[in-house]
Scaffold this motif. Structure first.
Motif, short mmCIF file in Angstrom:
data_model
loop_
_atom_site.label_atom_id
_atom_site.label_comp_id
_atom_site.label_asym_id
_atom_site.label_seq_id
_atom_site.Cartn_x
_atom_site.Cartn_y
_atom_site.Cartn_z
N MET A 117 0.83 -1.20 0.00
CA MET A 117 0.00 0.00 0.00
C MET A 117 0.86 1.26 0.00
N ALA A 118 2.14 1.09 -0.36
CA ALA A 118 3.06 2.23 -0.42
C ALA A 118 4.09 1.98 -1.51
N GLN A 119 3.65 2.11 -2.75
CA GLN A 119 4.57 1.93 -3.87
C GLN A 119 5.73 2.90 -3.75
N HIS A 120 6.94 2.41 -3.91
CA HIS A 120 8.12 3.20 -3.59
C HIS A 120 8.18 4.55 -4.30
N ASP A 121 8.03 4.57 -5.61
CA ASP A 121 8.18 5.84 -6.32
C ASP A 121 7.09 6.83 -5.95
N LEU A 122 5.88 6.32 -5.69
CA LEU A 122 4.79 7.21 -5.30
C LEU A 122 5.01 7.77 -3.91
N MET A 123 5.43 6.93 -2.97
CA MET A 123 5.68 7.40 -1.62
C MET A 123 6.82 8.41 -1.59
N GLU A 124 7.86 8.12 -2.33
CA GLU A 124 9.00 9.05 -2.40
C GLU A 124 8.57 10.40 -2.96
N SER A 125 7.72 10.40 -3.96
CA SER A 125 7.28 11.66 -4.57
C SER A 125 6.42 12.48 -3.61
N VAL A 126 5.54 11.80 -2.86
CA VAL A 126 4.69 12.50 -1.89
C VAL A 126 5.53 13.11 -0.77
N VAL A 127 6.45 12.32 -0.24
CA VAL A 127 7.29 12.79 0.86
C VAL A 127 8.11 14.00 0.43
N LYS A 128 8.65 13.96 -0.76
CA LYS A 128 9.43 15.09 -1.28
C LYS A 128 8.55 16.32 -1.43
N ARG A 129 7.34 16.12 -1.95
CA ARG A 129 6.43 17.25 -2.19
C ARG A 129 6.05 17.97 -0.92
N ILE A 130 5.77 17.21 0.15
CA ILE A 130 5.28 17.82 1.39
C ILE A 130 6.40 18.10 2.39
N GLY A 131 7.63 17.79 2.03
CA GLY A 131 8.76 18.09 2.90
C GLY A 131 8.83 17.24 4.15
N ALA A 132 8.41 15.98 4.03
CA ALA A 132 8.39 15.08 5.19
C ALA A 132 9.65 14.20 5.19
N GLN A 133 9.78 13.40 6.24
CA GLN A 133 10.85 12.43 6.33
C GLN A 133 10.29 11.03 6.08
N LEU A 134 11.11 10.16 5.50
CA LEU A 134 10.67 8.80 5.19
C LEU A 134 11.77 7.81 5.55
N HIS A 135 11.38 6.74 6.25
CA HIS A 135 12.31 5.66 6.53
C HIS A 135 11.68 4.37 6.03
N TRP A 136 12.43 3.64 5.19
CA TRP A 136 11.96 2.35 4.70
C TRP A 136 12.38 1.26 5.67
N LEU A 137 11.42 0.51 6.18
CA LEU A 137 11.68 -0.58 7.12
C LEU A 137 12.13 -1.81 6.34
N ASP A 138 13.29 -2.27 6.66
CA ASP A 138 13.97 -3.34 5.92
C ASP A 138 13.14 -4.63 5.84
N THR A 139 12.71 -4.97 4.64
CA THR A 139 11.95 -6.18 4.27
C THR A 139 10.58 -6.30 4.94
N ALA A 140 10.10 -5.26 5.57
CA ALA A 140 8.80 -5.33 6.27
C ALA A 140 7.64 -5.18 5.30
N ASP A 141 6.53 -5.87 5.62
CA ASP A 141 5.31 -5.66 4.85
C ASP A 141 4.41 -4.68 5.60
N HIS A 142 3.16 -4.55 5.18
CA HIS A 142 2.26 -3.56 5.79
C HIS A 142 2.02 -3.82 7.27
N GLY A 143 2.08 -5.11 7.67
CA GLY A 143 1.87 -5.47 9.07
C GLY A 143 3.16 -5.71 9.83
N TYR A 144 4.29 -5.30 9.27
CA TYR A 144 5.62 -5.36 9.91
C TYR A 144 6.22 -6.76 9.97
#
Length: 218
Positions: free
Chosen positions: A160-187
């Motif tokens: 539910m968080a495609q990488h390129d889309l999430m990266e574009s949103v975070v950049k647009r709104i000036g937020a921070q993003l951390h990708w959790l290593d190999t985790a799925d939506h439920g961790y």
């Protein structure tokens, strides 16, 4: 601390405070669509926050309290978050942050905008940017109106968080993003390919703690 009651409008739902020793801040943490405030995921996130000197207030949305499967409407969900923040302001100390897992985090972002809530920052755990089958960024359109700092924690395998889309949103709104290593939506993680040696909740707090500390220290 024993469970509390969170009352707003005609609703009366369960809430719980996990108070941290020498708290530097407090976090209102909303649950996801399919599990209540006592779910193991929220328990784990809350426990790590307390260890990091961040107190946590959790609560059930009205639909969950009533045992229903369908989530509350946005107006009801955002009112619940507003009420939870008001309760946290009375019961806890330090700057107030708000966020949640999946649906809870999404509704927290709407609450800040819809009710003009004054928060120190927002923390999104597995923000559901889109459904698994329809990638898009419409769910983040309102976030340009948020002035407070934002942190996104999303699994590298979150459908539910495609990488390129999430990266574009975070950049647009000036937020921070951390990708959790190999985790799925439920961790859930892939132990064989995960490069980090800590567990996913330790990885989360390793990012949350400095995010909060930087804001608190100004």
């Amino acid at each position: 601390m024993p469970d509390l009651r969170l009352k707003f409008d005609d609703y009366d739902v369960s809430a719980r405070i996990d108070k941290a020793p020498d708290a530097i801040a407090s976090l209102v943490l909303a649950h996801g669509a399919g599990a209540p405030m006592h779910h193991a995921t929220l328990e784990a996130i809350s426990a790590k926050c307390v260890e990091a000197h961040i107190s946590v207030l959790r609560f059930n949305f009205p639909y969950m309290e009533a045992g229903k499967n369908r989530t509350d409407s946005q107006p009801i969900a955002t009112l619940a978050i507003k009420a939870a923040l008001q309760l946290a302001a009375k019961k806890l100390t330090g700057p107030l942050f708000v966020g949640g897992h999946s649906f809870g985090g999404r509704m927290a972002s709407h609450a800040v905008v819809d009710h003009n809530l004054d928060v120190a920052g927002l923390i999104f755990c597995s923000f559901p940017l889109h459904t698994p089958t329809k990638p898009g960024i419409a769910r983040a359109e309102h976030m340009d109106a948020i002035q407070a700092p934002m942190l996104f924690l999303s699994g590298t395998r979150d459908g539910m968080a495609q990488h390129d889309l999430m990266e574009s949103v975070v950049k647009r709104i000036g937020a921070q993003l951390h990708w959790l290593d190999t985790a799925d939506h439920g961790y859930k993680v892939l132990k064989r390919t995960r490069q980090r040696t800590d567990d996913v909740f330790e990885e989360m707090i390793a990012t949350i703690k400095p995010f909060v500390e930087q804001i608190v220290q100004g």
